[in-house]
Write a protein that holds these residues in place. Structure first.
Motif, short mmCIF file in Angstrom:
data_model
loop_
_atom_site.label_atom_id
_atom_site.label_comp_id
_atom_site.label_asym_id
_atom_site.label_seq_id
_atom_site.Cartn_x
_atom_site.Cartn_y
_atom_site.Cartn_z
N ARG A 62 11.50 -6.04 22.05
CA ARG A 62 12.24 -5.77 20.82
C ARG A 62 13.74 -5.93 21.08
O ARG A 62 14.27 -5.38 22.05
CB ARG A 62 11.94 -4.33 20.37
N ALA A 63 14.41 -6.70 20.25
CA ALA A 63 15.85 -6.91 20.42
C ALA A 63 16.61 -5.63 20.14
O ALA A 63 16.38 -4.96 19.13
CB ALA A 63 16.33 -8.02 19.49
N LEU A 64 17.52 -5.29 21.06
CA LEU A 64 18.37 -4.12 20.90
C LEU A 64 19.84 -4.49 20.73
O LEU A 64 20.61 -3.74 20.15
CB LEU A 64 18.26 -3.20 22.13
N ALA A 65 20.20 -5.65 21.28
CA ALA A 65 21.61 -6.06 21.25
C ALA A 65 21.67 -7.57 21.42
O ALA A 65 20.73 -8.19 21.92
CB ALA A 65 22.39 -5.36 22.36
N PHE A 66 22.79 -8.15 21.00
CA PHE A 66 22.99 -9.59 21.18
C PHE A 66 24.47 -9.89 21.30
O PHE A 66 25.32 -9.09 20.93
CB PHE A 66 22.38 -10.40 20.03
N LEU A 79 32.03 -14.42 19.38
CA LEU A 79 32.09 -14.14 17.95
C LEU A 79 31.58 -12.75 17.61
O LEU A 79 32.18 -12.04 16.80
CB LEU A 79 31.26 -15.16 17.17
N ASN A 80 30.43 -12.38 18.17
CA ASN A 80 29.81 -11.10 17.85
C ASN A 80 29.15 -10.51 19.08
O ASN A 80 28.46 -11.21 19.82
CB ASN A 80 28.71 -11.26 16.79
N VAL A 81 29.37 -9.23 19.26
CA VAL A 81 28.61 -8.42 20.21
C VAL A 81 28.13 -7.24 19.40
O VAL A 81 28.93 -6.52 18.82
CB VAL A 81 29.49 -7.93 21.39
N ALA A 82 26.81 -7.06 19.34
CA ALA A 82 26.27 -6.00 18.50
C ALA A 82 25.13 -5.29 19.21
O ALA A 82 24.31 -5.93 19.88
CB ALA A 82 25.76 -6.57 17.17
N THR A 83 25.08 -3.97 19.05
CA THR A 83 24.02 -3.15 19.61
C THR A 83 23.49 -2.24 18.51
O THR A 83 24.27 -1.66 17.75
CB THR A 83 24.56 -2.28 20.77
N CYS A 84 22.17 -2.11 18.44
CA CYS A 84 21.57 -1.15 17.49
C CYS A 84 22.18 0.22 17.75
O CYS A 84 22.32 0.63 18.91
CB CYS A 84 20.07 -1.06 17.70
N PRO A 85 22.52 0.97 16.72
CA PRO A 85 23.13 2.28 16.93
C PRO A 85 22.32 3.19 17.86
O PRO A 85 22.89 3.89 18.70
CB PRO A 85 23.23 2.85 15.52
N ALA A 86 21.00 3.17 17.78
CA ALA A 86 20.17 4.04 18.62
C ALA A 86 20.19 3.64 20.09
O ALA A 86 19.82 4.43 20.95
CB ALA A 86 18.73 4.04 18.11
N ALA A 87 20.63 2.43 20.39
CA ALA A 87 20.64 1.93 21.78
C ALA A 87 22.05 1.89 22.37
O ALA A 87 22.24 1.37 23.47
CB ALA A 87 20.00 0.54 21.82
N ARG A 88 23.02 2.44 21.68
CA ARG A 88 24.40 2.39 22.18
C ARG A 88 24.59 3.32 23.37
O ARG A 88 23.81 4.24 23.58
CB ARG A 88 25.38 2.74 21.06
#
Length: 174
Positions: A62-66, A79-88
């Motif tokens: 399951r993807a958590l960040a990219f 351009l973008n670095v993103a992490t699901c809030p629950a996985a920060r």
């Protein structure tokens, strides 16, 4: 990235347009929707561009960040670095940035560039830890709220991949 024995391991992989199926693209878009108030891109559209590079952090498939970046000439523009809030706060963004730095060194990239919200102190601290310096401000860069973006740069020696020391061209508070 720290590993906690009670958590499954996290894997990092590069996602290419050839290997990106609908489910993988939907996962990236879901992470963006969870991480950003107003996601302003589509993983499908980004991966259609031949210069786009994408790395994904997954746990139990399951993807958590990219991280999405553009590799053009001798520059990598994050351009973008993103992490699901629950996985920060698990080191996922750091691991993705390190993976993109490894890629940049292998590809003899000279500059890594990015913009970050002036208010995103955690991201600014991460980028500074990696050696990025502040080189400018883009006033009212973010269309959702008119917030300024801080332009940051990391210079690499293309022959060795070594991070070159730099200094801030502007002052930012963190």
């Amino acid at each position: 990235m720290k590993r906690d024995a009670t958590r499954p391991s996290v894997s990092l992989s590069q996602l290419t347009a050839d290997a990106a199926d609908d489910a993988a693209l939907d996962e990236i878009d879901a992470v963006a929707s969870a991480a950003f108030d107003v996601p302003q891109f589509s993983a499908r559209e980004e991966l259609r561009r031949p210069w786009t590079r994408c790395w994904v952090a997954r746990e139990e498939r399951r993807a958590l960040a990219f991280l999405i970046a553009w590799h053009v000439a001798d520059e990598l523009h994050v351009l973008n670095v993103a992490t699901c809030p629950a996985a920060r706060r698990r080191g996922l963004a750091t691991a993705l940035m390190n993976r993109s730095l490894e890629y940049a060194q292998q590809q003899q990239v000279r500059l890594i560039l990015l913009e970050v919200r002036r208010s995103n102190r955690a991201a600014i601290r991460l980028y500074r830890k990696l050696g990025f310096t502040a080189m400018g401000v883009r006033p009212r860069y973010y269309s959702d709220n008119g917030e300024d973006a801080v332009e940051m740069v990391l210079t690499l020696d293309p022959a060795t991949g070594a991070v070159q020391p730099g200094r801030d061209e502007i002052r930012i508070e963190i």
